[in-house]
Design a protein around this motif. Structure first.
Motif, PDB file in Angstrom:
ATOM      1  N   LEU A 185       0.821  -1.212   0.000  1.00 30.26           N
ATOM      2  CA  LEU A 185       0.000   0.000   0.000  1.00 30.26           C
ATOM      3  C   LEU A 185       0.851   1.257   0.000  1.00 30.26           C
ATOM      4  O   LEU A 185       0.505   2.257  -0.644  1.00 30.26           O
ATOM      5  N   ALA A 186       1.974   1.235   0.708  1.00 32.65           N
ATOM      6  CA  ALA A 186       2.866   2.399   0.725  1.00 32.65           C
ATOM      7  C   ALA A 186       3.364   2.704  -0.685  1.00 32.65           C
ATOM      8  O   ALA A 186       3.417   3.867  -1.106  1.00 32.65           O
ATOM      9  N   VAL A 225       2.861   5.775  -5.902  1.00 32.98           N
ATOM     10  CA  VAL A 225       2.443   5.886  -7.299  1.00 32.98           C
ATOM     11  C   VAL A 225       1.346   6.935  -7.435  1.00 32.98           C
ATOM     12  O   VAL A 225       1.375   7.758  -8.357  1.00 32.98           O
ATOM     13  N   GLN A 226       0.392   6.944  -6.518  1.00 32.56           N
ATOM     14  CA  GLN A 226      -0.659   7.957  -6.548  1.00 32.56           C
ATOM     15  C   GLN A 226      -0.047   9.358  -6.428  1.00 32.56           C
ATOM     16  O   GLN A 226      -0.456  10.273  -7.138  1.00 32.56           O
ATOM     17  N   ASN A 227       0.933   9.520  -5.560  1.00 32.60           N
ATOM     18  CA  ASN A 227       1.599  10.821  -5.453  1.00 32.60           C
ATOM     19  C   ASN A 227       2.205  11.226  -6.793  1.00 32.60           C
ATOM     20  O   ASN A 227       2.106  12.387  -7.196  1.00 32.60           O
ATOM     21  N   TRP A 255      -1.672   4.474 -15.094  1.00 32.85           N
ATOM     22  CA  TRP A 255      -1.222   3.408 -14.196  1.00 32.85           C
ATOM     23  C   TRP A 255      -1.738   2.101 -14.761  1.00 32.85           C
ATOM     24  O   TRP A 255      -2.935   1.899 -14.894  1.00 32.85           O
ATOM     25  N   ARG A 256      -0.825   1.207 -15.096  1.00 33.45           N
ATOM     26  CA  ARG A 256      -1.204  -0.094 -15.638  1.00 33.45           C
ATOM     27  C   ARG A 256      -0.607  -1.209 -14.788  1.00 33.45           C
ATOM     28  O   ARG A 256       0.431  -1.032 -14.163  1.00 33.45           O
ATOM     29  N   THR A 257      -1.288  -2.362 -14.821  1.00 33.00           N
ATOM     30  CA  THR A 257      -0.791  -3.538 -14.107  1.00 33.00           C
ATOM     31  C   THR A 257      -0.904  -4.743 -15.038  1.00 33.00           C
ATOM     32  O   THR A 257      -0.055  -4.963 -15.858  1.00 33.00           O
ATOM     33  N   GLY A 258      -1.960  -5.523 -14.923  1.00 36.00           N
ATOM     34  CA  GLY A 258      -2.139  -6.698 -15.774  1.00 36.00           C
ATOM     35  C   GLY A 258      -1.247  -7.852 -15.375  1.00 36.00           C
ATOM     36  O   GLY A 258      -0.673  -7.883 -14.277  1.00 36.00           O
ATOM     37  N   ALA A 296       3.009  -1.032 -10.077  1.00 34.82           N
ATOM     38  CA  ALA A 296       2.548  -0.219 -11.205  1.00 34.82           C
ATOM     39  C   ALA A 296       3.581  -0.169 -12.314  1.00 34.82           C
ATOM     40  O   ALA A 296       4.785  -0.141 -12.068  1.00 34.82           O
ATOM     41  N   TYR A 297       3.043  -0.150 -13.517  1.00 37.43           N
ATOM     42  CA  TYR A 297       3.779   0.280 -14.698  1.00 37.43           C
ATOM     43  C   TYR A 297       3.170   1.644 -14.993  1.00 37.43           C
ATOM     44  O   TYR A 297       2.046   1.721 -15.490  1.00 37.43           O
TER      45      TYR A 297
END
Length: 185
Positions: A111-112, A117-119, A133-136, A158-159
């Motif tokens: 979560l940190a 990433v959100q920042n 923000w991508r994952t997959g 995150a990518y």
């Protein structure tokens, strides 16, 4: 742009083109990232910044992952997968490097990194940089983690694709925060 405006107007930019963020921009994004909340001050975030040829190396890893799951994938599928690494001029891969056996559980460490990433996404928006923000499959791929230099215990969070927005951002409906409130049972 003030912080509240950045937070309440940020949208993802699915189509990104050159130019990407400058070196100074990337430094600012990373500074924003490392100010994220971090229980235990473990600093679990690790970042790989990919530009230019490094994106092609990521494309090769993506194809290797595809072939591990679908050994008979045709050339068109391989090229489509390889192209995913070229969707933006800059990518930042954010990984939670987990400290095992600590009082702070792995999920909090992940979560940190998500907060970091959100920042970066909010900072990018405030700076006029498009972000997606991508994952997959690549976020949960043991093969990808190993090729990126991480251990099985770690988690790709995150990518983060960065560049100049091409077209409008991903539209979001107007919402009311009250729709997400619940009373204590």
């Amino acid at each position: 742009m003030d912080a509240l405006t950045a937070l309440t107007t940020r949208v993802s930019s699915p189509r990104l083109e050159a130019p990407g963020p400058s070196g100074e921009d990337i430094e600012q994004l990373l500074q924003a990232a490392i100010r994220a909340p971090d229980h235990g001050i473990l600093r679990p975030w690790r970042f790989l910044v990919l530009q230019g040829e490094a994106r092609h190396k990521l494309g090769d890893i993506m194809v290797e992952q595809l072939l591990a799951k679908q050994p008979d994938a045709d050339e068109r599928s391989r090229e489509a997968m390889r192209g995913k690494a070229l969707r933006a001029p800059t990518l930042i891969i954010a990984v939670a490097e987990i400290t095992e056996g600590h009082k702070v559980p792995a999920w909090e460490q992940i979560l940190a990194v998500g907060a970091a990433v959100q920042n970066m996404m909010v900072a990018a928006h405030a700076m006029g940089i498009g972000a997606m923000w991508r994952t997959g499959d690549m976020a949960n791929s043991e093969l990808a983690k190993a090729r990126l230099g991480f251990a099985a215990k770690d988690q790709v969070v995150a990518y983060l694709y960065l560049g100049t927005p091409s077209g409008p951002g991903k539209p979001l409906p107007a919402e009311n925060p009250a729709d997400y409130l619940r009373d204590l049972p």
